[in-house]
Design a protein around this motif. Sequence first.
Motif, mmCIF file in Angstrom:
data_model
loop_
_atom_site.group_PDB
_atom_site.id
_atom_site.type_symbol
_atom_site.label_atom_id
_atom_site.label_comp_id
_atom_site.label_asym_id
_atom_site.label_seq_id
_atom_site.Cartn_x
_atom_site.Cartn_y
_atom_site.Cartn_z
ATOM 1 N N ALA A 5 1.667 3.860 -0.135
ATOM 2 C CA ALA A 5 0.483 4.238 -0.230
ATOM 3 C C ALA A 5 0.155 5.573 0.651
ATOM 4 O O ALA A 5 -0.971 6.260 -0.261
ATOM 5 C CB ALA A 5 -0.450 3.133 0.626
ATOM 6 N N ILE A 6 0.528 5.807 1.433
ATOM 7 C CA ILE A 6 0.598 7.377 1.910
ATOM 8 C C ILE A 6 1.108 8.216 0.900
ATOM 9 O O ILE A 6 0.521 9.277 0.484
ATOM 10 C CB ILE A 6 1.426 7.448 3.385
ATOM 11 C CG1 ILE A 6 0.570 6.590 4.495
ATOM 12 C CG2 ILE A 6 1.631 8.922 3.794
ATOM 13 C CD1 ILE A 6 1.791 6.330 5.567
ATOM 14 N N LEU A 7 2.345 8.050 0.119
ATOM 15 C CA LEU A 7 2.814 8.846 -0.527
ATOM 16 C C LEU A 7 1.947 8.988 -1.951
ATOM 17 O O LEU A 7 1.695 10.044 -2.458
ATOM 18 C CB LEU A 7 4.282 8.418 -1.108
ATOM 19 C CG LEU A 7 4.940 9.121 -2.118
ATOM 20 C CD1 LEU A 7 5.421 10.300 -1.157
ATOM 21 C CD2 LEU A 7 6.501 8.611 -2.350
ATOM 22 N N ALA B 289 10.229 5.883 1.818
ATOM 23 C CA ALA B 289 9.536 4.955 0.889
ATOM 24 C C ALA B 289 10.746 4.260 0.104
ATOM 25 O O ALA B 289 10.912 3.217 0.215
ATOM 26 C CB ALA B 289 8.671 5.461 0.276
ATOM 27 N N LEU B 290 11.786 5.324 -0.603
ATOM 28 C CA LEU B 290 13.066 4.482 -1.217
ATOM 29 C C LEU B 290 13.605 3.804 -0.551
ATOM 30 O O LEU B 290 14.158 2.561 -0.942
ATOM 31 C CB LEU B 290 13.781 5.806 -1.989
ATOM 32 C CG LEU B 290 14.670 5.436 -2.646
ATOM 33 C CD1 LEU B 290 14.180 4.765 -3.981
ATOM 34 C CD2 LEU B 290 15.674 6.960 -3.052
ATOM 35 N N ALA C 87 3.205 -4.969 -3.749
ATOM 36 C CA ALA C 87 2.406 -5.511 -3.279
ATOM 37 C C ALA C 87 2.504 -7.066 -3.718
ATOM 38 O O ALA C 87 2.382 -8.109 -3.270
ATOM 39 C CB ALA C 87 0.865 -5.066 -3.616
ATOM 40 N N ALA C 88 2.767 -7.030 -5.501
ATOM 41 C CA ALA C 88 2.874 -8.327 -5.913
ATOM 42 C C ALA C 88 3.834 -8.914 -5.592
ATOM 43 O O ALA C 88 4.099 -10.299 -5.343
ATOM 44 C CB ALA C 88 2.887 -8.088 -7.656
ATOM 45 N N GLU C 89 5.380 -8.410 -5.180
ATOM 46 C CA GLU C 89 6.420 -9.101 -4.651
ATOM 47 C C GLU C 89 6.106 -9.756 -3.244
ATOM 48 O O GLU C 89 6.501 -10.842 -2.860
ATOM 49 C CB GLU C 89 7.361 -8.101 -4.750
ATOM 50 C CG GLU C 89 8.729 -8.570 -4.056
ATOM 51 C CD GLU C 89 8.969 -8.549 -2.468
ATOM 52 O OE1 GLU C 89 9.768 -9.501 -1.998
ATOM 53 O OE2 GLU C 89 8.266 -7.920 -1.978
ATOM 54 N N LEU D 127 2.081 4.724 -8.174
ATOM 55 C CA LEU D 127 0.940 3.623 -8.271
ATOM 56 C C LEU D 127 1.738 2.125 -8.603
ATOM 57 O O LEU D 127 1.482 1.163 -8.258
ATOM 58 C CB LEU D 127 -0.232 3.999 -9.082
ATOM 59 C CG LEU D 127 -1.202 3.001 -9.212
ATOM 60 C CD1 LEU D 127 -1.781 2.562 -7.995
ATOM 61 C CD2 LEU D 127 -2.278 3.398 -10.136
ATOM 62 N N ALA D 128 2.708 2.340 -9.825
ATOM 63 C CA ALA D 128 3.175 1.429 -10.090
ATOM 64 C C ALA D 128 4.238 0.718 -9.237
ATOM 65 O O ALA D 128 4.097 -0.742 -9.130
ATOM 66 C CB ALA D 128 4.003 1.731 -11.565
#
Length: 126
Positions: A63-65, A8-9, A87-89, A80-81
Amino acid sequence: MRALMIVALVLVAITMALSLAHALELPGKLRLKEATYKSVQAIYYPGFTIGGFAEIGGIAALAILLYLTPYTSARFWWTLAALVFLAAEHATYWLVTHPVNNFWVQDVAVSRSAATFFYVLAKANR
């Protein structure tokens, strides 16, 4: 779980690198004449199209994390943040950047894969 965090990172880092590259190139691109801008614009698509898949992968990995992280932990809220901001990006790209890109490359010869990519997205946005 640690491997998923690393994945994810990396995916989010790729996404942010591409966004930063776009932001940093804008002042220079704004100084170009229209013909030059159009010719320069097309050189980005192979790399940015491939790198763009990191956005979807990053959203999925976050989302999985988030699903695997205990709700009561601080890590949950940070994850979550990150997911909300990513998602906003991504939404900003589709709502702002992509329509502008479509305008500028409508008469530019691009590769077959890029042409297919833009054709499918144009149909999806109608």
